[in-house]
Design an enzyme around this catalytic site. Sequence first.
Site, short mmCIF file in Angstrom:
data_model
loop_
_atom_site.label_atom_id
_atom_site.label_comp_id
_atom_site.label_asym_id
_atom_site.label_seq_id
_atom_site.Cartn_x
_atom_site.Cartn_y
_atom_site.Cartn_z
N ASP A 18 -5.67 -10.82 14.28
CA ASP A 18 -4.75 -9.73 14.67
C ASP A 18 -4.94 -9.35 16.14
O ASP A 18 -4.11 -8.65 16.71
CB ASP A 18 -4.89 -8.51 13.75
N LYS A 63 2.44 1.92 7.24
CA LYS A 63 2.84 1.13 8.41
C LYS A 63 3.84 1.88 9.27
O LYS A 63 4.46 2.86 8.82
CB LYS A 63 3.47 -0.20 7.95
N TYR A 103 -0.29 4.24 10.45
CA TYR A 103 -0.65 3.22 11.44
C TYR A 103 0.58 3.00 12.31
O TYR A 103 1.69 2.80 11.78
CB TYR A 103 -1.01 1.88 10.78
N ARG A 114 0.83 -1.20 0.00
CA ARG A 114 0.00 0.00 0.00
C ARG A 114 0.88 1.26 0.00
O ARG A 114 2.08 1.20 0.27
CB ARG A 114 -0.91 0.01 1.24
N HIS A 160 0.38 1.40 16.01
CA HIS A 160 0.22 0.23 16.91
C HIS A 160 1.37 0.13 17.90
O HIS A 160 1.96 -0.94 18.08
CB HIS A 160 0.08 -1.06 16.09
N1 NAD Z 1 -6.96 -9.99 9.82
C1 NAD Z 1 -7.06 -8.78 9.29
O1 NAD Z 1 -6.41 -8.45 8.30
C2 NAD Z 1 -8.00 -7.80 9.89
C3 NAD Z 1 -8.35 -6.62 9.20
C4 NAD Z 1 -9.30 -5.75 9.79
C5 NAD Z 1 -9.84 -6.05 11.04
N2 NAD Z 1 -9.45 -7.20 11.68
C6 NAD Z 1 -10.02 -7.61 12.99
O2 NAD Z 1 -11.35 -8.06 12.83
C7 NAD Z 1 -12.00 -7.99 14.09
C8 NAD Z 1 -13.37 -7.34 13.94
O3 NAD Z 1 -13.19 -5.97 13.59
P1 NAD Z 1 -14.44 -4.99 13.34
O4 NAD Z 1 -13.89 -3.75 12.75
O5 NAD Z 1 -15.53 -5.70 12.66
O6 NAD Z 1 -14.90 -4.68 14.83
P2 NAD Z 1 -16.34 -4.13 15.31
O7 NAD Z 1 -16.12 -3.52 16.64
O8 NAD Z 1 -16.96 -3.33 14.21
O9 NAD Z 1 -17.21 -5.46 15.45
C9 NAD Z 1 -17.00 -6.41 16.46
C10 NAD Z 1 -18.35 -7.00 16.79
O10 NAD Z 1 -18.11 -8.13 17.64
C11 NAD Z 1 -19.24 -8.18 18.49
N3 NAD Z 1 -18.94 -9.05 19.61
C12 NAD Z 1 -18.21 -8.83 20.73
N4 NAD Z 1 -18.20 -9.90 21.52
C13 NAD Z 1 -18.95 -10.85 20.89
C14 NAD Z 1 -19.33 -12.16 21.21
N5 NAD Z 1 -18.96 -12.75 22.35
N6 NAD Z 1 -20.10 -12.84 20.32
C15 NAD Z 1 -20.50 -12.28 19.16
N7 NAD Z 1 -20.19 -11.01 18.82
C16 NAD Z 1 -19.42 -10.32 19.67
C17 NAD Z 1 -19.47 -6.73 18.88
O11 NAD Z 1 -20.77 -6.53 19.41
C18 NAD Z 1 -19.26 -6.04 17.53
O12 NAD Z 1 -20.48 -5.90 16.83
C19 NAD Z 1 -11.05 -7.22 14.99
O13 NAD Z 1 -10.31 -8.13 15.78
C20 NAD Z 1 -10.14 -6.52 14.02
O14 NAD Z 1 -8.89 -6.20 14.59
C21 NAD Z 1 -8.55 -8.06 11.14
#
Ligand code: NAD
Length: 376
Positions: A269, A74, A93, A15, A95
């Site tokens: 992550d 990054k 970013y 990126r 972190h």
């Molecule tokens: N792997 C990657 O490349 C990548 C990229 C972007 C985001 N992520 C990760 O994805 C995850 C989700 O991110 P997001 O932006 O959607 O967050 P978000 O806060 O928009 O959504 C998280 C949801 O999880 C729900 N939740 C919490 N506890 C729960 C449970 N016990 N059961 C069911 N639902 C529950 C919350 O109510 C919320 O709606 C995060 O860990 C984020 O860091 C990873």
Amino acid sequence: MRICVAKEIKPQEYRVALTPAGARELVERGHEVVIEAGAGEGSSFLDDAYERSGARIASVDEVWESAELLLKVKEPIASEYGRLREGLTLFTYLHIAADEPLTRALVDSGISAVAYETVETDRGALPLLAPMSEVAGRLAAQAGAHYLEKPKGGRGLLLGGVAGVSPGRVVVIGGGIVGYNAAVIALGLGAQVTILERSVDRMRHLEEVLHGRVSLLMSSTLQTEESLKEADVVIGAVLIPGALAPKLVTRGMIRSMKAGSVICDVAIDQGGCAETSRPTTHDDPVYTVDGVVHYCVANMPGAVPITSTKALTNVTLPYVEAIADHGLEEAVRRDATLAHGVNVLAGKVTYRAVAEAHELDYVPLADVLPGAAAAV
Ligand SMILES: NC(=O)c1ccc[n+]([C@@H]2O[C@H](COP(=O)([O-])OP(=O)(O)OC[C@H]3O[C@@H](n4cnc5c(N)ncnc54)[C@H](O)[C@@H]3O)[C@@H](O)[C@H]2O)c1
């Protein structure tokens, strides 16, 4: 202001922090834009596209040494620490709660460091993280469909089915930004989709925007256990802000899933929401546990840098413009959302969670910059 864009040198990072369209906007506002040679190549933006937008192409040394505002994607890596200096504002970013050497390098250098991921609205939304969640959610559904194919180690099931043959079942755990976007693409592929959520308000919202096309169920251990037995693809998308992902999927639940089913643990992550998840890379994205294919790539948006770059710069540009037009101090006085992004200023850690993580003194932003909103 002189705004410079550095080329990303972290492995597998394609990126870039500014598109030619963004460069044009900044030039139109009277700023000078300097792009490191080749910085946009990984996202298919060649140097001449920036030049046509009014930017200048320069060497890595000139970019770091002459910038007033430096844009990156990054965090700086160790070989870049020597380039951090007083008088420079870095917007990227970071972190740094998980990176003590970088935190100390930022503090020691006297740089002003503003982190994309902590820019936060008064309603707790994280506008500069949201687009990457959108990308990851959409990719997760695609990855699920892909790894269900027999030659990829999956069950050999077409997620959308065909006329006369049932579609596959996708279970999304967590209906936030990732979960919603995963559901949209899974629905588009023709799958039957269930979202397990914990927030009733969020479920009401999803019910409305998805027009009742998904099953929305309260997340509990029993429900997760039952849903996973039926699932062909599971997408882990939970988040508890500021904490590791809860391990909602146990080893026993994985064992009870169909052989050749797929789990995409997007929450990897934050440690992942399955006990069996461990981070993987785009080079080697999957492994199998108890017959279940695990896709746990920690930087999913990196697979689609063109989309990710555009999505990221769409949301960062207004803040870049604010910093460029007013200078960082005035910009954070005017905008509390941006003020939350300031992690390090004038040798002080101004973001509480970062200071606590490394046992450094926390100095509220308002103490360093009178009139600025206090950061968290
Ligand atoms: N792997 C990657 O490349 C990548 C990229 C972007 C985001 N992520 C990760 O994805 C995850 C989700 O991110 P997001 O932006 O959607 O967050 P978000 O806060 O928009 O959504 C998280 C949801 O999880 C729900 N939740 C919490 N506890 C729960 C449970 N016990 N059961 C069911 N639902 C529950 C919350 O109510 C919320 O709606 C995060 O860990 C984020 O860091 C990873």
